[in-house]
Design a protein around this motif. Structure first.
Motif, short mmCIF file in Angstrom:
data_model
loop_
_atom_site.label_atom_id
_atom_site.label_comp_id
_atom_site.label_asym_id
_atom_site.label_seq_id
_atom_site.Cartn_x
_atom_site.Cartn_y
_atom_site.Cartn_z
N UNK A 93 -6.55 -13.02 4.15
CA UNK A 93 -5.94 -12.60 3.34
C UNK A 93 -6.45 -11.50 2.56
N UNK A 94 -7.95 -11.56 2.47
CA UNK A 94 -8.47 -10.50 1.53
C UNK A 94 -8.63 -9.13 2.50
N UNK A 95 -8.98 -9.42 3.89
CA UNK A 95 -9.15 -8.41 4.57
C UNK A 95 -7.94 -7.44 4.89
N UNK A 96 -6.74 -8.43 4.97
CA UNK A 96 -5.34 -7.56 5.08
C UNK A 96 -5.08 -6.79 3.75
N UNK A 97 -5.51 -7.31 2.38
CA UNK A 97 -5.19 -6.57 1.36
C UNK A 97 -5.89 -5.15 1.54
N UNK A 98 -7.17 -5.25 1.85
CA UNK A 98 -8.21 -4.23 2.06
C UNK A 98 -7.33 -3.09 3.05
N UNK A 99 -7.15 -3.72 4.12
CA UNK A 99 -6.69 -2.66 5.16
C UNK A 99 -5.16 -2.05 4.57
N UNK A 100 -4.41 -2.98 4.02
CA UNK A 100 -3.08 -2.20 3.05
C UNK A 100 -3.35 -0.94 2.31
N UNK A 101 -4.61 -1.33 1.31
CA UNK A 101 -5.09 -0.26 0.38
C UNK A 101 -5.45 0.83 1.20
N UNK A 102 -6.33 0.66 2.14
CA UNK A 102 -6.57 1.78 3.19
C UNK A 102 -5.63 2.64 3.70
N UNK A 103 -4.66 1.74 4.09
CA UNK A 103 -3.54 2.62 4.80
C UNK A 103 -2.81 3.48 3.62
N UNK A 104 -2.66 2.80 2.44
CA UNK A 104 -1.95 3.63 1.72
C UNK A 104 -2.60 4.77 0.97
N UNK A 105 -4.14 4.73 0.99
CA UNK A 105 -4.91 5.93 0.64
C UNK A 105 -4.74 6.99 1.56
N UNK A 106 -4.87 6.48 2.92
CA UNK A 106 -4.57 7.45 4.03
C UNK A 106 -3.30 8.17 4.02
N UNK A 107 -2.22 7.51 3.71
CA UNK A 107 -0.92 8.06 3.53
C UNK A 107 -0.82 8.99 2.54
N UNK A 108 -1.52 8.69 1.26
CA UNK A 108 -1.54 9.58 0.31
C UNK A 108 -2.27 10.75 0.77
N UNK A 109 -3.15 10.76 1.19
CA UNK A 109 -4.16 11.96 1.56
C UNK A 109 -3.52 12.94 2.34
#
Length: 127
Positions: A93-109
């Motif tokens: 669950x923690x790793x999924x949260x991290x990956x979701x945050x990374x995804x939204x950061x990438x999409x934002x950039x």
């Protein structure tokens, strides 16, 4: 003095920005796809641990349970197996949260890069 000569460096700057954006978009798409695959895998791991835990919860406390360690199995009390399965779910669950945050950061950039180009284009029109 030719008016076209003035536009040349501007077009180069724009061309460079577009090339960088294209590279960034492709790179981001790859990273997002990878994150999605990892999330999918983690969700499977989580579900597997959850289902296994559900199964062992119906068994008596004194039931003999074995944990697979490498190529062998170790006799473990039910409570230990339960704790490990819960921990496995929490970690996933923690790793999924991290990956979701990374995804939204990438999409934002990528969106930021697109906005920069849009601003450059607007500035060119204004000249």
């Amino acid at each position: 003095s030719h008016p076209l000569k003035m536009a040349a460096p501007v077009d180069l700057e724009l061309k460079k920005a577009f090339a960088e954006l294209q590279t960034k978009v492709l790179d981001t798409q790859q990273k997002v796809k990878l994150a999605d695959l990892q999330i999918e895998q983690l969700n499977r791991t989580k579900k597997h641990a959850h289902l296994t835990d559900g199964e062992i919860s119906t068994m008596p406390e004194e039931a003999r349970m074995y944990e697979g360690v490498g190529r062998m199995f170790i006799l473990q009390p039910k409570v230990v197996i339960h704790k490990q399965l819960v921990e496995k779910q929490k970690l996933a669950e923690e790793k999924i949260k991290e990956l979701e945050q990374r995804k939204s950061y990438l999409e934002r950039s990528v969106k930021d890069a697109e906005d920069n180009i849009r601003e450059m284009l607007m500035a060119r029109k204004g000249q």
